[in-house]
Motif scaffolding. Structure first.
Motif, mmCIF file in Angstrom:
data_model
loop_
_atom_site.group_PDB
_atom_site.id
_atom_site.type_symbol
_atom_site.label_atom_id
_atom_site.label_comp_id
_atom_site.label_asym_id
_atom_site.label_seq_id
_atom_site.Cartn_x
_atom_site.Cartn_y
_atom_site.Cartn_z
ATOM 1 N N LEU A 296 -9.193 -20.942 -29.605
ATOM 2 C CA LEU A 296 -9.590 -20.167 -28.423
ATOM 3 C C LEU A 296 -9.243 -18.682 -28.571
ATOM 4 O O LEU A 296 -10.031 -17.808 -28.197
ATOM 5 N N GLU A 297 -8.070 -18.393 -29.133
ATOM 6 C CA GLU A 297 -7.698 -16.987 -29.300
ATOM 7 C C GLU A 297 -8.572 -16.306 -30.350
ATOM 8 O O GLU A 297 -8.919 -15.133 -30.221
ATOM 9 N N THR A 298 -8.924 -17.041 -31.384
ATOM 10 C CA THR A 298 -9.833 -16.491 -32.396
ATOM 11 C C THR A 298 -11.179 -16.160 -31.769
ATOM 12 O O THR A 298 -11.744 -15.075 -31.986
ATOM 13 N N ILE A 299 -11.698 -17.075 -30.966
ATOM 14 C CA ILE A 299 -12.983 -16.854 -30.289
ATOM 15 C C ILE A 299 -12.898 -15.669 -29.343
ATOM 16 O O ILE A 299 -13.790 -14.805 -29.321
ATOM 17 N N ASN A 300 -11.821 -15.584 -28.565
ATOM 18 C CA ASN A 300 -11.670 -14.471 -27.618
ATOM 19 C C ASN A 300 -11.580 -13.129 -28.339
ATOM 20 O O ASN A 300 -12.160 -12.136 -27.894
ATOM 21 N N SER A 301 -10.847 -13.084 -29.454
ATOM 22 C CA SER A 301 -10.734 -11.823 -30.188
ATOM 23 C C SER A 301 -12.091 -11.408 -30.754
ATOM 24 O O SER A 301 -12.435 -10.220 -30.775
ATOM 25 N N MET A 302 -12.881 -12.374 -31.199
ATOM 26 C CA MET A 302 -14.206 -12.069 -31.731
ATOM 27 C C MET A 302 -15.151 -11.607 -30.621
ATOM 28 O O MET A 302 -15.957 -10.678 -30.813
ATOM 29 N N LYS A 303 -15.063 -12.233 -29.463
ATOM 30 C CA LYS A 303 -15.915 -11.833 -28.326
ATOM 31 C C LYS A 303 -15.599 -10.412 -27.869
ATOM 32 O O LYS A 303 -16.503 -9.600 -27.600
ATOM 33 N N ALA B 12 -10.271 -3.510 -31.751
ATOM 34 C CA ALA B 12 -11.365 -3.777 -30.823
ATOM 35 C C ALA B 12 -11.108 -4.962 -29.903
ATOM 36 O O ALA B 12 -11.647 -5.019 -28.793
ATOM 37 N N SER B 13 -10.301 -5.937 -30.352
ATOM 38 C CA SER B 13 -10.068 -7.106 -29.504
ATOM 39 C C SER B 13 -8.943 -6.883 -28.503
ATOM 40 O O SER B 13 -8.731 -7.698 -27.613
ATOM 41 N N SER B 14 -8.225 -5.780 -28.652
ATOM 42 C CA SER B 14 -7.103 -5.510 -27.746
ATOM 43 C C SER B 14 -7.616 -5.035 -26.397
ATOM 44 O O SER B 14 -8.616 -4.327 -26.309
#
Length: 526
Positions: free
Chosen positions: A310-317, A290-292
């Motif tokens: 930041l990458e963790t947050i972006n993948s979750m968003k 889903a984060s791709s």
């Protein structure tokens, strides 16, 4: 599902790499009496588990009761293996043993004050039930710690067992071994030790080796709704707050309400059970897909470590964007009912159906294919009828696929169903005895699929049979959307719609209101 007791709060975790500015040189202790686990013990205050170690939740109630009995009865217990950092004492092997003893001492088997503080009060009903069962078993075998402690030094008439156990309580130490070397040596030793005895499963090992990757951090955060040990503690306070907030929302959409066996309601969780091993396996796949924003998602092993959050947050968003298309009350939500799409005929969750739909929706978002969602609304009634009618055959089909095939094949199946059913002329193809064979052949599955029907049952109804009866009775009678005639999931995804639009003079009266899917209201009628 096997019962496992959650003792993760008993010994705090810490990153090997984190060191206090005030370095304390610790002496090596020679043995480990139970007094080291008392709440005011200096050793307990120094004791830590490595942050990469699996959760302390792999022992059953019986194992915990048996271990405490073995300790008190002077039976052989393997040595603890510890490693000394400049500031802490890390438990490399023996975390379950020490946690079981401390749980007994503080009467907290995953439901007490320490666990409640650790999880900010967010403890599942299942965890509470397992804790209560553990407490009963321990008290039947050895009694409460406080009771036995009160017998120390006192003469006990008649009960030799209690007298012996009380005398050993503070005199029997656990044996120790120390790992000599730096943090790298300690970590290598951990993996060698855990390749023996009770080995790490594939998910645990993968998460440990990739623990600084964004998907791993996000999965652990979502699993506990942002509570428990902060695997994201090295990030800035701003990013830690964002991770906790996103984790809480994702957890709510995926795992609320808590699953029940047997089924007593069709208000079931989208992501199935929150049991750690099962849920982590689902979350890693879900976040990866889903984060791709690429057609071919990048696996967790190929991601870079996330040093800022930041990458963790972006993948979750990005994952939340996809999930909001599946469920919830946001305007684009299709409001898919989990019991229709992601549970089999026996009421059991199937993660491959869920991940197949996640893959399909993610691909459509990547391609900006808004037409797909409009076609889905047209096709929905026929698609859902097909899925309910063929639940048992879908289960058999999945069992005959390789694990790698299951997610993409289910995505293909959903897309084909929507494609066919969106054309009124072709929708009839999804009805009749040959419907599933036709669908299977169109998505590249060969061979004959047979529904073997009901197996010979015992005289009593087991949980699986009860769930099947519940599904058969209540699933076809779910309320339907007035726009698409698809099934509604009232507890998670509904929108109140004006039959006569407000711009056309429609009023907010009962007679002019209807309940529909959020997307049917905003993406179709508007």
């Amino acid at each position: 599902m096997a019962q496992r007791v959650n003792l993760d709060a008993m010994i705090p975790r810490e990153d090997f790499a984190i060191m206090s500015e005030d370095v304390i040189e610790l002496e090596l202790i020679r043995d480990f009496p139970i007094s080291h686990l008392e709440s005011d013990s200096a050793v307990l205050k120094l004791l830590r588990k490595p942050d990469f170690q699996r959760e302390t939740n792999h022992w059953s109630p019986e194992q915990i009761a048996t271990f405490i009995t073995s300790f008190l009865d002077n039976e052989v217990i393997p040595s603890l293996i510890l490693w000394k950092s400049p500031n802490s004492i890390f438990v490399i092997d023996g975390g379950h043993r020490l946690s079981a003893l401390r749980a007994w001492m503080v009467d907290d088997y995953g439901d007490g004050s320490i666990s409640r503080d650790f999880y900010n009060g967010d403890i599942s009903n299942e965890q509470k039930k397992i804790a209560a069962r553990t407490r009963r078993l321990v008290e039947e075998k050895v009694g409460r710690y406080s009771t036995l402690k009160n017998h120390v030094g006192k003469k006990i008439n008649g009960d030799v067992t209690i007298a012996n156990r009380a005398s050993r309580l503070f005199t029997r130490p656990l044996n120790l071994q120390w790992i000599q070397g730096n943090a790298s040596v300690a970590e290598t030793s951990f993996f060698k030790i855990n390749s023996q005895g009770t080995p790490l499963d594939d998910i645990e090992e993968m998460l440990i080796k990739n623990r600084r990757k964004p998907f791993a951090v996000a999965a652990r955060a979502v699993l506990r709704s942002g509570n428990g040990h902060e695997y994201w503690s090295q990030f800035s306070n701003t990013n830690k707050t964002k991770i906790r907030s996103l984790a809480n929302e994702l957890h709510g959409l995926l795992f609320d309400p808590e699953s029940q066996i047997p089924l007593k309601t069709l208000d079931v969780p989208l992501g199935g059970s929150v049991s750690p091993v099962e849920a982590l396996a689902l979350l890693i796949d879900f976040l990866t897909i889903a984060s791709s924003r690429l057609v071919d998602p990048v696996s967790i092993e190929k991601c870079e470590n996330d040093n800022t959050g930041l990458e963790t947050i972006n993948s979750m968003k990005r994952s939340l964007e996809v999930l909001r298309r599946i469920t919830g009350n946001s305007p684009g939500s299709l409001g898919l009912h989990p019991a229709v799409y992601f549970y089999n005929e026996r009421g059991k969750y199937n993660r491959f159906l869920f991940l197949g739909m996640i893959l399909l929706v993610t691909q459509k978002i990547i391609c900006n294919d808004d037409v797909f969602f409009k076609k889905f609304v047209v096709a929905r009634m026929h698609v859902e009828h097909f899925l309910i009618t063929n639940k048992s055959i879908v289960t058999l089909l999945l069992q005959n696929m390789s694990k790698k095939q299951r997610i993409p094949r289910m995505a293909d199946m959903f897309e084909y169903l929507i494609q066919v059913a969106s054309s009124p002329a072709n929708a009839s193809e999804l009805s009749g005895k040959l419907a599933f064979s036709n669908v299977a052949s169109k998505i590249g599955l060969s061979g004959r699929v047979l529904d073997i029907g009901e197996s010979q049952a015992s005289a009593a109804f087991n949980d699986e049979t009860k769930s099947t009866i519940f599904i058969n009775t209540f699933l076809p009678n779910l309320p339907k959307c007035s726009v698409c005639q698809g099934y509604l999931d009232p507890s998670k995804s509904v929108s109140y719609d004006h039959k006569v639009r407000r711009r056309e003079g429609g009023r907010g009266s009962v007679s002019n209101g209807q309940i529909v899917h959020p997307y049917c209201n905003t993406g179709v009628k508007s």
